[in-house]
Design an enzyme around this catalytic site. Structure first.
Site, PDB file in Angstrom:
ATOM      1  N   HIS A  12      77.894  90.835 115.075  1.00 11.60           N
ATOM      2  CA  HIS A  12      77.809  89.615 114.252  1.00 11.60           C
ATOM      3  C   HIS A  12      79.099  88.815 114.421  1.00 11.60           C
ATOM      4  CE1 HIS A  12      76.723  87.745 110.062  1.00 11.60           C
ATOM      5  NE2 HIS A  12      77.298  86.862 110.870  1.00 11.60           N
ATOM      6  N   GLU A 195      73.226  86.719 102.350  1.00  7.77           N
ATOM      7  CA  GLU A 195      74.666  86.436 102.281  1.00  7.77           C
ATOM      8  C   GLU A 195      74.901  85.696 100.966  1.00  7.77           C
ATOM      9  OE1 GLU A 195      76.062  83.599 105.196  1.00  7.77           O
ATOM     10  OE2 GLU A 195      78.170  84.136 104.909  1.00  7.77           O
ATOM     11  N   ASP A 274      83.292  84.997 111.778  1.00  2.77           N
ATOM     12  CA  ASP A 274      84.016  83.837 112.325  1.00  2.77           C
ATOM     13  C   ASP A 274      85.514  84.139 112.239  1.00  2.77           C
ATOM     14  OD1 ASP A 274      81.693  81.759 112.565  1.00  2.77           O
ATOM     15  OD2 ASP A 274      81.485  82.642 110.562  1.00  2.77           O
TER      16      ASP A 274
HETATM   17  N1  HPA Z   1      76.610  82.245 107.598  1.00 10.26           N
HETATM   18  C1  HPA Z   1      75.770  81.292 108.006  1.00 10.26           C
HETATM   19  N2  HPA Z   1      76.001  80.546 109.058  1.00 10.26           N
HETATM   20  C2  HPA Z   1      77.110  80.749 109.760  1.00 10.26           C
HETATM   21  C3  HPA Z   1      78.009  81.700 109.393  1.00 10.26           C
HETATM   22  C4  HPA Z   1      77.745  82.507 108.250  1.00 10.26           C
HETATM   23  O1  HPA Z   1      78.483  83.400 107.836  1.00 10.26           O
HETATM   24  N3  HPA Z   1      79.017  81.652 110.292  1.00 10.26           N
HETATM   25  C5  HPA Z   1      78.712  80.697 111.185  1.00 10.26           C
HETATM   26  N4  HPA Z   1      77.548  80.128 110.872  1.00 10.26           N
HETATM   27 ZN    ZN Z   2      77.389  84.834 110.528  1.00  9.92          ZN
END
Ligand code: HPA
Ligand code: ZN
Length: 339
Positions: A12, A195, A274
């Protein structure tokens, strides 16, 4: 004890989220793109997020610096070099073609740069990496389907599809058709779910999209029935602890559901999401949870093994990597016992 170099698979990571401010400035200068500052430190100072959307706003704006094939190559090569130092032996890397298409960059440029970096990194760094094409959920299901059709000439350069961007208000049910098409094309399927969205988004990702892994999935822990399904089917959850803290998906690392997820028998892996924005690569994420939750070498080895189990590698390669994890564990135990 902190060990930064467990052999792991990173499942991821958004390649666009690995754009460090130093490279951001270099690319902005190269391509004459305006930035709020040309000081990498000052740019990093701007990375204070309140939620997912506040991050996405900056993240998408920064991607205007990616203009030509070499920019994508440099971005991916920088990540792969850093990932190799983090112990990553296998990376299954997300990318967001719709962002670049909206910036006027053809798919050929994006694929050209990213794929060349993956080939060179395999040869020069010994790291195995593949691409997963993500759809931006805020652009909807029809745009996702158009993107997939446009990517058909490049199918040999991706192993699967994913779903990212703003979660709440854009449930998996909007993407049923495009995920069915991806399945028919023989692609693996994953999706961000749970999330910021609730357990219902995870249910939908499993039932309507047929995903093989859930990205994040931390809110699944709120639904005991869902936890049972995830445990029984051993659906991998790619958890990104530093991301969750930075985007306030969890108030603090101490309150992160990781220990509860492990105790529930879920197949959890650790990733960086990220890393240029959230303060660390996969080694930093592993070190953070090891320290915060006083994880034992055996628990760390389980996380590393899980990452290979959850990967899309052939079984023989999974076994080879898992043997390397076991060897790393044995070496560590010998070291700590003073033998
Ligand atoms: N969530 C959703 N979209 C994303 C993320 C994330 O953590 N990182 C980059 N695009
Ligand atoms: Zn992500």
């Amino acid at each position: 004890m902190t060990v930064a170099t467990w052999p792991v698979a990173e499942l991821h990571v958004h390649i666009e989220g690995t754009l460090e401010t130093e490279l951001l400035v270099t690319l902005a200068r190269r391509n004459n793109v305006a930035l709020p500052s040309y000081d990498p430190e000052a740019l990093r100072e701007l990375y204070r997020f309140t939620d997912l959307q506040s991050f996405l706003d900056i993240y998408y704006a920064n991607l205007a610096v990616l203009r030509c094939e070499n920019d994508f190559y440099d971005l991916a090569m920088a990540y792969l070099a850093r990932a190799t130092r983090a112990g990553v032996r296998r990376a299954e890397i997300f990318f967001d073609p719709q962002t670049h298409l909206a910036n006027g960059i053809p798919l050929a440029v994006v694929f050209g740069g990213l794929s060349r970096a993956l080939i060179d990194a395999r040869r020069d760094l010994g790291i195995s990496a593949d691409l997963i094409l993500c759809f931006l959920r805020h652009l909807g299901g029809e745009a996702a389907l158009e993107t997939l059709e446009a990517a058909v000439p490049y199918l040999d350069q991706i192993i699967g599809v994913g779903l990212d961007s703003a979660e709440v208000g854009f449930p998996p049910s909007l993407f049923t058709e495009v995920f069915a098409r991806a399945g028919a094309l023989g692609l693996h399927r994953v999706a961000h779910a749970g999330e910021e969205g609730g357990p219902d988004y995870v249910h939908e990702a499993l039932d309507l999209l047929g995903v093989e892994r859930v990205d994040h999935g931390i809110r699944a822990i709120e639904d005991p029935g869902l936890v049972q399904i995830l445990r029984e089917r051993q659906i991998p959850l790619t958890v990104c602890p530093l991301s969750n803290v930075c985007l306030h998906a969890t108030p603090t690392l101490a309150e992160h559901p990781l220990p509860a997820m492990l105790a529930a028998g879920l197949l959890v892996t650790i990733s960086s999401d990220d890393p240029a924005y959230f303060g660390g690569y996969v080694d930093d994420n592993l070190a953070a949870v090891e320290r915060e939750f006083a994880l034992s070498p055996h628990q760390m080895a389980a996380l590393a093994r899980n990452s290979f189990r959850a990967s899309f590698l052939p079984e023989a390669e999974k076994r080879r990597h898992i043997a390397a994890v076991d060897e790393h564990l044995e070496g560590l135990l010998r070291l700590t016992s003073g033998a």
